[in-house]
Design a protein around this motif. Structure first.
Motif, short mmCIF file in Angstrom:
data_model
loop_
_atom_site.label_atom_id
_atom_site.label_comp_id
_atom_site.label_asym_id
_atom_site.label_seq_id
_atom_site.Cartn_x
_atom_site.Cartn_y
_atom_site.Cartn_z
N HIS A 44 -8.12 -7.04 5.62
CA HIS A 44 -7.96 -5.67 5.00
C HIS A 44 -8.60 -4.96 4.05
CE1 HIS A 44 -3.68 -7.24 6.27
NE2 HIS A 44 -3.98 -6.33 6.98
N GLY A 45 -9.82 -5.63 3.95
CA GLY A 45 -10.99 -4.70 3.01
C GLY A 45 -12.38 -5.17 3.16
N TYR A 46 -13.30 -4.23 2.81
CA TYR A 46 -14.70 -4.59 2.90
C TYR A 46 -15.57 -3.47 1.76
CZ TYR A 46 -15.25 -0.27 5.57
OH TYR A 46 -15.36 1.17 6.00
N TRP A 84 -12.77 -4.35 8.30
CA TRP A 84 -11.80 -4.82 7.39
C TRP A 84 -11.40 -6.41 7.36
CZ3 TRP A 84 -11.06 -0.55 10.30
CH2 TRP A 84 -10.26 -1.07 11.62
N SER A 85 -11.49 -6.91 8.53
CA SER A 85 -10.98 -8.14 8.80
C SER A 85 -11.75 -9.23 8.66
CB SER A 85 -10.82 -8.14 10.47
OG SER A 85 -9.79 -7.34 10.68
N VAL A 86 -12.47 -9.37 7.57
CA VAL A 86 -13.47 -10.71 7.28
C VAL A 86 -12.66 -11.70 6.17
CG1 VAL A 86 -15.55 -11.67 6.39
CG2 VAL A 86 -15.56 -9.52 7.82
N ARG A 123 -3.23 -3.30 1.06
CA ARG A 123 -3.21 -3.73 -0.65
C ARG A 123 -2.49 -5.08 -0.85
NH1 ARG A 123 -0.72 1.50 -2.85
NH2 ARG A 123 -0.45 0.14 -4.82
N HIS A 124 -3.25 -6.06 -1.29
CA HIS A 124 -2.65 -7.23 -1.52
C HIS A 124 -2.70 -7.55 -2.87
CE1 HIS A 124 -2.81 -8.74 2.76
NE2 HIS A 124 -4.08 -8.23 2.97
N PHE A 161 -11.19 -12.20 1.06
CA PHE A 161 -12.09 -11.49 1.87
C PHE A 161 -13.15 -11.51 1.47
CE2 PHE A 161 -7.74 -9.73 1.99
CZ PHE A 161 -7.56 -9.56 3.35
N TYR A 162 -14.25 -11.56 2.42
CA TYR A 162 -15.86 -11.86 2.18
C TYR A 162 -16.35 -10.60 2.57
CZ TYR A 162 -14.16 -16.55 1.04
OH TYR A 162 -13.80 -17.51 0.40
#
Length: 196
Positions: free
Chosen positions: A29-31, A58-60, A115-116, A188-189
Motif C-alpha cells: 500500500h505505498g511507495y 504500491w505493493s512492495v 493507511r496502516h 514497505f520498501y
C-alpha cells in the motif's frame, strides 16, 4: 449468452479474489514518489519491462525489522517479494536518477494507497564507492538511516512528506525508504536512484 458471460465473469472474479487471499498481493500500500522510486518509474511507464510492479507500484511489502531482519541482500528493492524481482535488477546502473545535492534539504514524499498504523519511516543511503551496476545489499548502505521519522502507531494520510538533509555524497546512489507498519509483521520498501 448473457448468462454464460455473467457466470464466466463471476468465476474470474472469484479466482482473482482467491489469488489475492492466497498470495497477499492485495496488501501492499505505498511507495516513494519523491525522489521517484523504481516502483514509481515502472508504474508511470517511464521504464518498461518491469513485470507486475507496473500495475502495483504500491505493493512492495516484506518482513519488517530492517536491517537486522527483513528481505535478503540482493532483494531489498523488491522487499524480498519475488513477484517484483525486476526492481532488484540493477539494469547496468541505468535506472533513471533524480538529481540532488549533498547537504541539500530535501522533501521526501510517499503515496499511501491504504493507511496502516505506522511505527516509523526510515531512509538509508548507499556508501561512497557504491556500484549501481550490482544488486543492493546491506553492506552497500551506510549502517544508520540518515533520516528517521517516528509515527508511534499513528496512521499516515494519503500522502506523507518528510524533510531532511541529504548526506554529502558524489555520483550515483540509491536511497532505500522503509515504512514500518506498527501492527503487522511487515514493512514497505522503496528504492530511489539519485545522482549527486
Amino acid at each position: 449468452m448473457r448468462r454464460k458471460l455473467s457466470t464466466s465473469l463471476l468465476g474470474i472474479g472469484l479466482a482473482t479474489a482467491a489469488l489475492f487471499a492466497a498470495t497477499g498481493s492485495a496488501q501492499g500500500h505505498g511507495y516513494v514518489d519523491s525522489p521517484i522510486s523504481r516502483s514509481g518509474v515502472c508504474g508511470n511507464g517511464s521504464v518498461q519491462n518491469c513485470g507486475q510492479i507496473e500495475w502495483e507500484a504500491w505493493s512492495v511489502e516484506g518482513y519488517k525489522g530492517f536491517p537486522g531482519r527483513g528481505p535478503a541482500d540482493g532483494q531489498l528493492c523488491a522487499g524480498g517479494n519475488g513477484r517484483f524481482s525486476e526492481l532488484d535488477d540493477p539494469r547496468g546502473g541505468n535506472w533513471p536518477a533524480t538529481n540532488v545535492s549533498g547537504g541539500q534539504s530535501y522533501t521526501f514524499n510517499w503515496r499511501i494507497v491504504a493507511r496502516h498504523a505506522t511505527t516509523d519511516f526510515r531512509y538509508y543511503i548507499t556508501k561512497n564507492g557504491y556500484n549501481p551496476a550490482k544488486p543492493l545489499t546491506r553492506a552497500d548502505l551506510d549502517p544508520q538511516p540518515f533520516l528517521t521519522v517516528p509515527f508511534n502507531g499513528r496512521q499516515p494520510g494519503a500522502t506523507v512528506t518528510h524533510s531532511g538533509v541529504l548526506p554529502q555524497k558524489t555520483g550515483k546512489h540509491l536511497i532505500l525508504g522503509v515504512w514500518t507498519v506498527h501492527d503487522t509483521e511487515n514493512a514497505f520498501y522503496s528504492c530511489s536512484d539519485v545522482k549527486f
